[in-house]
Design a protein around this motif. Sequence first.
Motif, short mmCIF file in Angstrom:
data_model
loop_
_atom_site.label_atom_id
_atom_site.label_comp_id
_atom_site.label_asym_id
_atom_site.label_seq_id
_atom_site.Cartn_x
_atom_site.Cartn_y
_atom_site.Cartn_z
N GLN A 190 0.82 -1.22 0.00
CA GLN A 190 0.00 0.00 0.00
C GLN A 190 0.85 1.27 0.00
N GLY A 191 2.16 1.10 0.04
CA GLY A 191 3.03 2.28 -0.07
C GLY A 191 3.70 2.68 1.24
N ASN A 192 3.49 1.92 2.31
CA ASN A 192 4.10 2.27 3.60
C ASN A 192 5.62 2.04 3.54
N LYS A 193 6.36 3.14 3.70
CA LYS A 193 7.82 3.09 3.51
C LYS A 193 8.49 2.21 4.57
N LYS A 194 8.01 2.33 5.83
CA LYS A 194 8.62 1.53 6.91
C LYS A 194 8.58 0.04 6.53
N TYR A 195 7.41 -0.42 6.09
CA TYR A 195 7.29 -1.84 5.80
C TYR A 195 7.91 -2.23 4.46
N GLN A 196 8.03 -1.25 3.56
CA GLN A 196 8.80 -1.56 2.34
C GLN A 196 10.24 -1.89 2.73
N GLY A 197 10.70 -1.24 3.81
CA GLY A 197 12.06 -1.49 4.30
C GLY A 197 12.19 -2.83 5.04
N TYR A 198 11.08 -3.53 5.26
CA TYR A 198 11.14 -4.86 5.88
C TYR A 198 11.46 -5.94 4.84
N TYR A 199 11.35 -5.55 3.58
CA TYR A 199 11.63 -6.49 2.48
C TYR A 199 12.68 -5.84 1.59
N TYR A 200 13.17 -6.62 0.62
CA TYR A 200 14.08 -6.03 -0.37
C TYR A 200 13.22 -5.48 -1.51
N THR A 201 12.88 -4.20 -1.45
CA THR A 201 12.07 -3.63 -2.53
C THR A 201 12.88 -2.56 -3.27
N PHE A 202 12.66 -2.47 -4.54
CA PHE A 202 13.44 -1.54 -5.38
C PHE A 202 12.53 -0.81 -6.35
N GLU A 203 12.88 0.47 -6.61
CA GLU A 203 11.98 1.27 -7.47
C GLU A 203 12.09 0.88 -8.95
N ASP A 204 13.26 0.36 -9.33
CA ASP A 204 13.34 -0.11 -10.71
C ASP A 204 14.17 -1.40 -10.75
N GLU A 205 14.50 -1.84 -11.94
CA GLU A 205 15.13 -3.16 -12.07
C GLU A 205 16.66 -3.12 -12.02
N THR A 206 17.23 -1.93 -11.76
CA THR A 206 18.69 -1.84 -11.83
C THR A 206 19.36 -2.81 -10.84
N ILE A 207 18.99 -2.69 -9.58
CA ILE A 207 19.63 -3.57 -8.57
C ILE A 207 19.19 -5.03 -8.75
#
Length: 642
Positions: A190-207
């Motif tokens: 849903q866009g929650n930054k704290k919980y995005q930081g609980y997983y490996y999430t990336f804005e694009d495919e570079t990493i």
Amino acid sequence: MNQAALHQLISSKSKEKNPETPLNLRLATNLSLIQQSFFSIYSEEKHLDAFQKLLDLFPKLFALRPEALKQQDLKRLEEGNWYLSEKMVGMQLYVEHFNEDLKGLQEKIPYLKKLGINFLHLMPITPRPKGENDGGYAVNSYYQVDKKYGTKKDLLELAAALRKQDMFLMLDFVVNHTSNEFPWAKKAAQGNKKYQGYYYTFEDETIPKEFEKSLPEVFPETSPGNFTHIPEMDRWVMTVFNDYQWDLNYTNPEVFMEMLTNLVKLTNMGIDLVRFDALAFLWKKIGTDSQNLPEAHNLITLFRMCLQVIAPGTIFLAEAIVAPTEIIKYFGEDQKEGNECEVAYNASLMALLWNSIATKKTNLLYRSLTNIPAKPKDCTWINYIRCHDDIGLGYDDRFIEAMGWNPQQHRKFLLDYYCQRLDWSPARGLLFMHNPKTGDGRITGSAASLLGLEKGLDKKDDALIQEALSKIIMLHGIILSFGGIPMIYAGDEIGTLNDYSFLKDDSKREDSRWVNRPQQDWEIIAEVEKKGLPQSKIFLALQKLIALRKENPVFADGNSFALCYTGNDHILAFERTDNLKNGLLVICNFDENPQVVEASWILKLGYFAKGEPKDLVSDEKVFLKSGLLELMPYQILWLKKS
Ligand code: GLC
């Protein structure tokens, strides 16, 4: 001396009645290792606050532990390594396939006791997504019970009933990933930054693309790649297993602390062993295969040392199905020796036994076992033949080559042998995750079907049936005597065949591991006392072998395993001894023909010192002919020296 031994020592000295004292003592004992492991993962400059938070967590988590379990913890500390005992005999089962739900399982405790089982591994019972959920390994919660199994109360009652009967319980802790429906994942999506930081999430495919260069694929057929795009948050998330299993980001200390809390809540339900699922994958690093990394080991030590402070009666099982020399590291090395997992799956032995059945030879097994470093004292194996997963062919190529075989050709032969591509083979297995480009693949199928019972029964071929029964009994005889905890896969005790019903279920069809996840057949079990049935023969033989194991302390794991060299490539022989000079000599024949071994070494070991020894398995005396010992096809001997 590992940390557990230190705790045992201190607890025997302290008869203090203040309930907080054990916690403080244990924390003081483990603090330096906790601090070291913590700061080896999370830099001291950046994460001092997090460390303080961790210290504050201990009394809070300890307060959650039920009194009965606190008492049990103290008792276990005094006893020492309870899990090394010859009395330990495990069974792994799916609750819903065994007897419907947790209540149903509790009703079957008498059956388990009749067979001699005192330790249960229940496959995941936590809530999971509907549809595909990797057999429950996609978790929506770490300590709730999925409705289909019953309630949390049912689980607590089952755990208490088992405790009362001196039985042990193991559940999974799926430590590497949550499902995409887990509350953290939902908030992240849903866009929650704290919980995005609980997983490996990336804005694009570079990493992700950088990672992909060196990351292998776990399920290449059904879930290729290691990242999944989530349109809702328009980010990529790391999903090493299936696309609905999101990898947790342990570079974030908050994740560690939340997971420690989940772990404690899980163990507080009366769990004696925690199966640390897929723990080799815990740390990820670009440019590596992100398996077995040193940080993963530090993290496991950190979990271990923290849980030992709060719940020292609970131990860890490493589910690391990796190269033999890597598996052993999950017992901990150097200062961490004995301070990671107390128990590990002996996946190497399992895979080597299947190789020996197909080749009828034990040479690869000998070569591989000789090259595995000895395990630390206080640590032990779970020895098993089959489980809910596939059989991977993770042998060391160098050893296959040393046999004069080509590794690729050899693996192809094993897949052909087990997966119905050779008419003469008795096995009825299925291919799993076959990659036609590389020829790689794994094997699924129940033990009985892989060993020829399905084909024998189909063709009404008595010789084939008899051969399959002997193989089933021999392999179980090996895991019961090898040193460690034998784990029987539910259904194998009655020779359960492949279950092809998964082919009719859309959520299972693509995953042939379901062929070896059958329903327990209570109709056959009701008949088990009837001596003539093949299923009864297996059940009665295993029941007898288990009873023998439990009566003889030499079966306990005192770390005394020695391979014996017989000069016959079809034979596996090993000796187990204890400090009292008791010995157990196990000799088995992997060939379809009778085989002989020259017996002077057996005489030297003293097994004939008091006349002909009795083979515990057949209850018959063993005679030598012209200095030779003869074994029938797939026979196993257990000779005892006292
Ligand atoms: C373990 C389980 C396996 C599951 C995987 C991912 O390897 O045994 O069944 O698919 O973890 O959780």
